[in-house]
Design a protein around this motif. Structure first.
Motif, PDB file in Angstrom:
ATOM      1  N   VAL A 104       0.844  -1.206   0.000  1.00  0.00           N
ATOM      2  CA  VAL A 104       0.000   0.000   0.000  1.00  0.00           C
ATOM      3  C   VAL A 104       0.873   1.248   0.000  1.00  0.00           C
ATOM      4  O   VAL A 104       0.664   2.183  -0.794  1.00  0.00           O
ATOM      5  CB  VAL A 104      -0.955  -0.013   1.211  1.00  0.00           C
ATOM      6  N   LEU A 105       1.855   1.293   0.895  1.00  0.00           N
ATOM      7  CA  LEU A 105       2.739   2.455   0.980  1.00  0.00           C
ATOM      8  C   LEU A 105       3.496   2.662  -0.323  1.00  0.00           C
ATOM      9  O   LEU A 105       3.584   3.783  -0.852  1.00  0.00           O
ATOM     10  CB  LEU A 105       3.728   2.280   2.131  1.00  0.00           C
ATOM     11  N   LEU A 106       4.066   1.583  -0.850  1.00  0.00           N
ATOM     12  CA  LEU A 106       4.883   1.685  -2.057  1.00  0.00           C
ATOM     13  C   LEU A 106       4.063   2.089  -3.266  1.00  0.00           C
ATOM     14  O   LEU A 106       4.476   2.956  -4.053  1.00  0.00           O
ATOM     15  CB  LEU A 106       5.575   0.341  -2.316  1.00  0.00           C
ATOM     16  N   GLU A 107       2.897   1.467  -3.438  1.00  0.00           N
ATOM     17  CA  GLU A 107       2.089   1.764  -4.620  1.00  0.00           C
ATOM     18  C   GLU A 107       1.621   3.208  -4.625  1.00  0.00           C
ATOM     19  O   GLU A 107       1.656   3.881  -5.664  1.00  0.00           O
ATOM     20  CB  GLU A 107       0.903   0.807  -4.691  1.00  0.00           C
ATOM     21  N   ARG A 108       1.198   3.697  -3.488  1.00  0.00           N
ATOM     22  CA  ARG A 108       0.775   5.103  -3.426  1.00  0.00           C
ATOM     23  C   ARG A 108       1.940   6.035  -3.783  1.00  0.00           C
ATOM     24  O   ARG A 108       1.771   6.991  -4.545  1.00  0.00           O
ATOM     25  CB  ARG A 108       0.266   5.434  -2.030  1.00  0.00           C
ATOM     26  N   ALA A 109       3.114   5.774  -3.198  1.00  0.00           N
ATOM     27  CA  ALA A 109       4.261   6.643  -3.448  1.00  0.00           C
ATOM     28  C   ALA A 109       4.686   6.588  -4.911  1.00  0.00           C
ATOM     29  O   ALA A 109       5.025   7.619  -5.514  1.00  0.00           O
ATOM     30  CB  ALA A 109       5.417   6.255  -2.543  1.00  0.00           C
ATOM     31  N   LEU A 110       4.690   5.408  -5.491  1.00  0.00           N
ATOM     32  CA  LEU A 110       5.090   5.260  -6.893  1.00  0.00           C
ATOM     33  C   LEU A 110       4.062   5.880  -7.828  1.00  0.00           C
ATOM     34  O   LEU A 110       4.427   6.526  -8.829  1.00  0.00           O
ATOM     35  CB  LEU A 110       5.299   3.786  -7.214  1.00  0.00           C
ATOM     36  N   ASP A 111       2.797   5.698  -7.538  1.00  0.00           N
ATOM     37  CA  ASP A 111       1.749   6.330  -8.355  1.00  0.00           C
ATOM     38  C   ASP A 111       1.912   7.852  -8.353  1.00  0.00           C
ATOM     39  O   ASP A 111       1.844   8.503  -9.412  1.00  0.00           O
ATOM     40  CB  ASP A 111       0.363   5.975  -7.813  1.00  0.00           C
ATOM     41  N   GLN A 112       2.118   8.422  -7.186  1.00  0.00           N
ATOM     42  CA  GLN A 112       2.249   9.871  -7.085  1.00  0.00           C
ATOM     43  C   GLN A 112       3.537  10.361  -7.738  1.00  0.00           C
ATOM     44  O   GLN A 112       3.543  11.404  -8.403  1.00  0.00           O
ATOM     45  CB  GLN A 112       2.203  10.291  -5.616  1.00  0.00           C
ATOM     46  N   SER A 113       4.631   9.626  -7.551  1.00  0.00           N
ATOM     47  CA  SER A 113       5.898  10.020  -8.182  1.00  0.00           C
ATOM     48  C   SER A 113       5.775  10.011  -9.693  1.00  0.00           C
ATOM     49  O   SER A 113       6.274  10.915 -10.384  1.00  0.00           O
ATOM     50  CB  SER A 113       7.022   9.077  -7.734  1.00  0.00           C
ATOM     51  N   ALA A 114       5.102   8.994 -10.221  1.00  0.00           N
ATOM     52  CA  ALA A 114       4.913   8.900 -11.674  1.00  0.00           C
ATOM     53  C   ALA A 114       4.006  10.024 -12.174  1.00  0.00           C
ATOM     54  O   ALA A 114       4.235  10.589 -13.258  1.00  0.00           O
ATOM     55  CB  ALA A 114       4.329   7.544 -12.036  1.00  0.00           C
ATOM     56  N   LYS A 115       2.994  10.357 -11.408  1.00  0.00           N
ATOM     57  CA  LYS A 115       2.102  11.453 -11.789  1.00  0.00           C
ATOM     58  C   LYS A 115       2.872  12.771 -11.880  1.00  0.00           C
ATOM     59  O   LYS A 115       2.749  13.513 -12.870  1.00  0.00           O
ATOM     60  CB  LYS A 115       0.961  11.584 -10.777  1.00  0.00           C
ATOM     61  N   ILE A 116       3.681  13.040 -10.857  1.00  0.00           N
ATOM     62  CA  ILE A 116       4.462  14.275 -10.846  1.00  0.00           C
ATOM     63  C   ILE A 116       5.524  14.254 -11.941  1.00  0.00           C
ATOM     64  O   ILE A 116       5.818  15.292 -12.562  1.00  0.00           O
ATOM     65  CB  ILE A 116       5.096  14.501  -9.464  1.00  0.00           C
ATOM     66  N   PHE A 117       6.089  13.086 -12.219  1.00  0.00           N
ATOM     67  CA  PHE A 117       7.048  12.993 -13.321  1.00  0.00           C
ATOM     68  C   PHE A 117       6.369  13.362 -14.645  1.00  0.00           C
ATOM     69  O   PHE A 117       6.951  14.086 -15.472  1.00  0.00           O
ATOM     70  CB  PHE A 117       7.635  11.579 -13.410  1.00  0.00           C
ATOM     71  N   GLY A 118       5.162  12.870 -14.844  1.00  0.00           N
ATOM     72  CA  GLY A 118       4.432  13.215 -16.063  1.00  0.00           C
ATOM     73  C   GLY A 118       4.164  14.702 -16.187  1.00  0.00           C
ATOM     74  O   GLY A 118       4.130  15.250 -17.292  1.00  0.00           O
ATOM     75  N   GLN A 119       4.005  15.385 -15.067  1.00  0.00           N
ATOM     76  CA  GLN A 119       3.715  16.817 -15.073  1.00  0.00           C
ATOM     77  C   GLN A 119       4.965  17.685 -15.179  1.00  0.00           C
ATOM     78  O   GLN A 119       4.915  18.766 -15.770  1.00  0.00           O
ATOM     79  CB  GLN A 119       2.950  17.185 -13.795  1.00  0.00           C
ATOM     80  N   THR A 120       6.084  17.208 -14.593  1.00  0.00           N
ATOM     81  CA  THR A 120       7.275  18.054 -14.492  1.00  0.00           C
ATOM     82  C   THR A 120       8.489  17.514 -15.244  1.00  0.00           C
ATOM     83  O   THR A 120       9.454  18.243 -15.443  1.00  0.00           O
ATOM     84  CB  THR A 120       7.678  18.243 -13.015  1.00  0.00           C
ATOM     85  N   GLY A 121       8.451  16.231 -15.611  1.00  0.00           N
ATOM     86  CA  GLY A 121       9.545  15.648 -16.377  1.00  0.00           C
ATOM     87  C   GLY A 121      10.817  15.397 -15.601  1.00  0.00           C
ATOM     88  O   GLY A 121      11.892  15.282 -16.192  1.00  0.00           O
TER      89      GLY A 121
END
Length: 443
Positions: A364-381
């Motif tokens: 749960v902890l890892l998936e949430r963190a990875l989902d959010q990191s990927a989302k921010i990567f998509g927005q900021t590169g």
């Protein structure tokens, strides 16, 4: 040492075509196969960051070394717990590279057992000695989490020479902590307790707002020395040469952590000056370390996980884990180490959960963190030094308002073991089947 900075020998010339420059192909291949498809562009970018951070051997670093990250405000730098996160990130796909980073790290341990914190190179804005490079602070060490990486390398490579080097380094570093950081009750502390040194690796950490100004046991320092002692005992047993002194230290530290630094009312671990004082008891992530290193009882670990790490009113934020509980009103803020999420700390929290059989919580902890990191990567590169706990733009966070570096660093490797996080997530999913956000653990 009385001087603030120590200047290291100047680098020798190194071949510009060292074979290390052509490695990490396995990591790049793994990036295209690992985890969720939506995570893979971020992982491919991270693999390139690892590749681009490799530098030529220096006079005192015998192998090509990996810097903290090209976006780090301190310029070219090596070491601290950052390089351990980076080594774990490249294992097992690039075990040779990770292995070499560990040899570089252990190579600069001093005879007295001291391991320097961050080592800086030319053009660093952190320099305290004009024109003298490389250099490091001669007073502060850093959290000794390196045994985790030695364990992983041992599993991958079975290198007995590395294990023997780890035994020697752990024995010497324990002695250094005993001489320089031991408290009257037998625990250990970081310099943060007595001055603005941030030896804990947590710059201006919120729990030191009520520091006693004298040596008292820090929950993280005591847990980290426990890790050194536990690793020393295990490695010595593996080679048939266990020492009674290390076993006795291990038992003493376990008793102190379980009986002296655990608060039954809160279900969490705290520093010695805060554990019995609710008004001085900040809920910061450091209280998880006894669980991470295996010093907590099973019942204590369960309370740390269920009541704290998986509690949406404490550490389970949109991007976990918040470094300070969001319910700790008056202390939580959107400033470096006072609330934002650091992926490296989420990784350690998840390792602790898995260690005690809570693979579902880890996932749960890892998936949430990875989902959010990927989302921010998509927005900021880019990959950020730390993240907004509520999933918003990291550039809205404060880093160090009193300096010119007041936003999280871009392209930051040292606190982003995202490959290691995805691998652990996959392992936890295998252990418990497909997981969902509706897990009973969250209810």
């Amino acid at each position: 040492m009385s001087n603030r900075f120590v200047t290291l020998p100047q680098a020798e010339a190194a071949s510009p075509s060292h074979p290390e420059w052509f490695l990490l192909s396995s990591l790049k291949r793994e990036a295209s196969e690992l985890g969720k498809p939506e995570w893979r562009p971020m992982l491919r970018y991270l693999a390139d960051l690892h590749q681009n951070a490799i530098r030529k051997p220096e006079a005192w670093l015998p192998y090509p070394w990996e810097e903290i990250g090209q976006g780090y405000v301190g310029g070219r730098a090596f070491g601290h717990w950052d390089i351990i996160h980076q080594a774990l990130d490249t294992l097992p796909s690039e075990s040779g590279h990770a292995h070499r980073q560990l040899w570089n790290y252990l190579h600069h341990q001093q005879e007295d057992g001291y391991i320097p914190g961050t080592i800086y190179f030319a053009d660093s804005p952190q320099s305290g000695v004009e024109g003298q490079y490389p250099f490091y602070s001669g007073r502060s060490t850093h959290p000794p989490v390196w045994p985790f990486a030695v364990d992983e390398c041992w599993k991958q490579l079975g290198d007995e020479e590395l294990l023997r080097a780890g035994i020697k380094a752990a024995r010497r570093q324990i002695s250094w902590f005993q001489r320089n950081r031991q408290t009257g009750e037998g625990g250990f502390y970081y310099l943060d307790v007595v001055e603005n040194r941030w030896e804990s690796g947590v710059d201006d950490g919120i729990r030191f707002g009520s520091r006693p100004g004298r040596a008292m046991a820090c929950v993280d320092a005591t847990a980290h020395v426990y890790l050194l002692a536990d690793s020393l005992c295990r490695w010595q047993r593996t080679l048939g040469e266990e020492e009674e002194e290390a076993v006795l230290l291990l038992d003493r530290l376990q008793d102190l952590l379980q009986d002296g630094l655990f608060c039954k009312a809160a279900g969490f671990f705290f520093d010695a000056w805060a554990v019995g004082s609710p008004e001085n008891r900040p809920f910061s992530f450091e209280g998880m370390w006894p669980m991470v290193v295996g010093a907590a009882t099973a019942a204590q670990a369960e309370r740390v996980i269920r009541e704290n790490l998986l509690n949406p009113e404490r550490f389970l934020t949109a991007h976990p884990i918040s470094t300070v509980s969001i319910g700790d009103r008056g202390r939580f803020s959107l400033r470096c180490w006072r609330g934002p999420a650091w992926n490296s700390m989420t990784y350690w929290a998840a390792r602790g959960c898995a260690r005690y059989g809570f693979e579902e919580a880890a996932a749960v902890l890892l998936e949430r963190a990875l989902d959010q990191s990927a989302k921010i990567f998509g927005q900021t590169g880019t990959i950020w030094e730390f993240y907004h706990p509520f999933g918003e733009d990291p550039r809205t966070l404060e880093r160090k308002p009193e300096t010119e570096f007041n936003t999280p660093c871009r392209d930051y490797l040292g606190h982003n073991p995202l490959f290691a996080m995805v691998r652990l997530w996959e392992t936890c999913r295998v252990a418990n089947g497909r997981l969902s956000q509706a897990s009973p653990l969250l209810l």
